[in-house]
Scaffold this active site. Structure first.
Site, short mmCIF file in Angstrom:
data_model
loop_
_atom_site.label_atom_id
_atom_site.label_comp_id
_atom_site.label_asym_id
_atom_site.label_seq_id
_atom_site.Cartn_x
_atom_site.Cartn_y
_atom_site.Cartn_z
N GLU A 6 92.44 62.05 42.67
CA GLU A 6 92.83 60.66 42.41
C GLU A 6 91.76 59.93 41.62
OE1 GLU A 6 95.79 59.07 43.12
OE2 GLU A 6 96.44 61.11 43.50
N HIS A 41 94.08 56.25 33.78
CA HIS A 41 94.92 55.04 33.85
C HIS A 41 94.14 53.78 33.48
CE1 HIS A 41 98.68 56.69 35.62
NE2 HIS A 41 97.87 57.71 35.80
N ASP A 42 92.85 53.77 33.75
CA ASP A 42 92.04 52.62 33.32
C ASP A 42 91.81 52.67 31.81
OD1 ASP A 42 90.48 50.28 33.66
OD2 ASP A 42 88.64 51.48 33.74
N TRP A 79 93.14 69.21 25.66
CA TRP A 79 91.87 69.41 26.39
C TRP A 79 91.82 68.50 27.62
CZ3 TRP A 79 88.22 68.88 21.51
CH2 TRP A 79 88.53 69.91 20.60
N SER A 125 94.64 70.93 36.13
CA SER A 125 94.25 72.13 36.90
C SER A 125 93.73 71.74 38.28
CB SER A 125 93.16 72.90 36.15
OG SER A 125 92.79 74.05 36.86
N ALA A 135 100.67 65.47 42.35
CA ALA A 135 101.52 64.29 42.16
C ALA A 135 102.01 63.79 43.52
CB ALA A 135 102.71 64.65 41.28
N VAL A 167 106.07 61.38 41.84
CA VAL A 167 107.16 61.88 40.97
C VAL A 167 108.35 62.25 41.85
CG1 VAL A 167 107.83 63.66 39.32
CG2 VAL A 167 105.53 62.67 39.20
N THR A 188 96.12 76.63 42.03
CA THR A 188 94.72 76.56 42.44
C THR A 188 94.18 75.14 42.27
OG1 THR A 188 94.10 77.22 40.19
CG2 THR A 188 94.21 78.98 41.84
CA CA Z 1 91.26 49.28 31.68
CA CA Z 2 93.48 75.05 39.06
#
Ligand code: CA
Ligand code: CA
Length: 361
Positions: free
Chosen positions: A68, A75-76, A192, A198, A202, A205, A217
């Site tokens: 998180e 998101h910022d 990238w 990885s 979620a 969703v 993993t």
């Molecule tokens: Ca921001």
């Molecule tokens: Ca992974």
């Protein structure tokens, strides 16, 4: 077109290698707690690391806290547009949490904002620096993660980000790439950046199955996300019909429609496939790409490099593989230039991925 893309990849790689080739900074400041760092302005980050590890990351785990914390960096930062405004990686999602966490693209970020806020009162740090730092420390807990980079010096945000700047999992590839290009990221840098999935999961969703990972993993920073997203989807991990979700190849695994399409789009497919079984590449490219993300909308020349305070990540666990019971016949080859790498199949019965343990206090 292909030549241009390759040329631009080569140019960016060249500039990244130039950054990498710089000699390490000599440690010259000894902090009150005995740690050493290149710049005494970074000393206050050592107790912040201890606090984050204990109270956000479940004693140094690569769990949902780390996931998180990395997610909110994005998101910022994407709250920036040359035409619509917004301060980018400025902590506005905390400072103006009431507005920004209510944006449709920021669903669920109110929880991590609530977890981060107490650290602001315990440490003399701005919200923008806290977000960038927590995300960077969190990913450093993941086995196989690279040595990350962090720069200090984001002023407190003056205004909330405009709405509708965060790419959504149901957006088209051209829309996502155009939005990311607005904040300075080329298509290959978008790939990238998505290495973050990885070590991601979620919650919203499919509301019936929170903490559903994007690869098998989720506590290991490896290339399984790029492998598994390339396999033919056959299951929904929970309910079907969620906006922005498509079928995944493994029980318990979530596939975002945007990841599915980026893995198969003619623009991004070869870059996507180039990450498969290429730990060296994902390790080399992720730190400067995240550093760039944490500097969107900021004056990087005014920031202090505090990278040397960051923890050394644990070594990689395991090797690149196809999940048990799946073979190259399950690969949906999308890159026209080179074949999908030959990988071994994990032994045993078909893989089923459990939810990420809920460790956020
Ligand atoms: Ca921001
Ligand atoms: Ca992974």
């Amino acid at each position: 077109m292909v030549f241009n893309k390759l040329t631009s990849v080569a140019l960016v790689l060249g500039s990244l290698l130039a950054v990498k080739a710089a000699p390490p900074l000599a440690k010259r400041a000894t902090c009150p707690d005995g740690h050493t760092t290149a710049n005494s302005a970074c000393c206050f980050l050592f107790p912040l690391i201890d606090d984050l590890q204990k109270n956000m990351f479940d004693n140094g785990q690569c769990g949902d806290g780390a996931h998180e914390a990395l997610r909110i960096v994005f998101h910022d930062a994407v709250g920036f547009s040359p035409t619509k405004g917004g301060g980018g990686a400025d902590g506005s999602i905390i400072t103006f949490a009431q507005q920004e966490t209510a944006f449709p693209g920021n669903e669920g970020t109110d929880e991590i904002v609530a977890h981060l806020k107490p650290f602001l009162s315990r440490h003399n740090i701005t919200p923008g620096d806290l977000i960038a730092f927590a995300g960077t420390v969190g990913v450093s807990n993941c086995a196989g993660a690279p040595q990350m980079q962090f720069a200090l010096g984001r002023p407190v945000a003056k205004a909330a980000s405009p709405n509708n700047l965060v790419p959504q999992p149901f957006d088209t590839v051209p829309d996502i790439l155009a939005r990311m290009l607005e904040i300075g990221f080329e298509f290959f840098e978008v790939v990238w950046l998505l290495t973050a999935h990885s070590v991601g999961s979620a919650d919203h969703v499919d509301e019936t199955i929170p903490l559903t990972p994007f690869d098998s993993t989720p506590s290991i920073f490896d290339s399984q996300f790029f492998i598994e997203s390339q396999l033919r989807g056959t299951f929904f991990p929970g309910t079907g019909g969620n906006h922005g979700e498509v079928e995944s190849p493994i029980r318990g695994e979530m596939r975002l429609q945007s990841d599915h399409l980026l893995a198969r789009d003619p623009v991004t497919a070869c870059e996507w496939q180039s990450m498969v079984d290429n730990q060296e590449k994902i390790q080399e490219l992720f730190p400067p790409t995240i550093l760039k993300l944490t500097q969107v909308g900021q004056d990087a020349s005014k920031m202090i490099d505090c990278s040397d305070v960051l923890p050394v990540p644990p070594p990689l666990i395991g090797t690149a593989h196809l999940p048990a019971s799946l073979t190259h016949n399950n690969v949906e080859q999308a890159c026209a230039d080179t074949p999908f790498p030959v990988l071994r199949t994990d032994p045993g019965p078909a893989t089923a991925v459990p939810p990420v343990p809920n460790t956020l206090p």
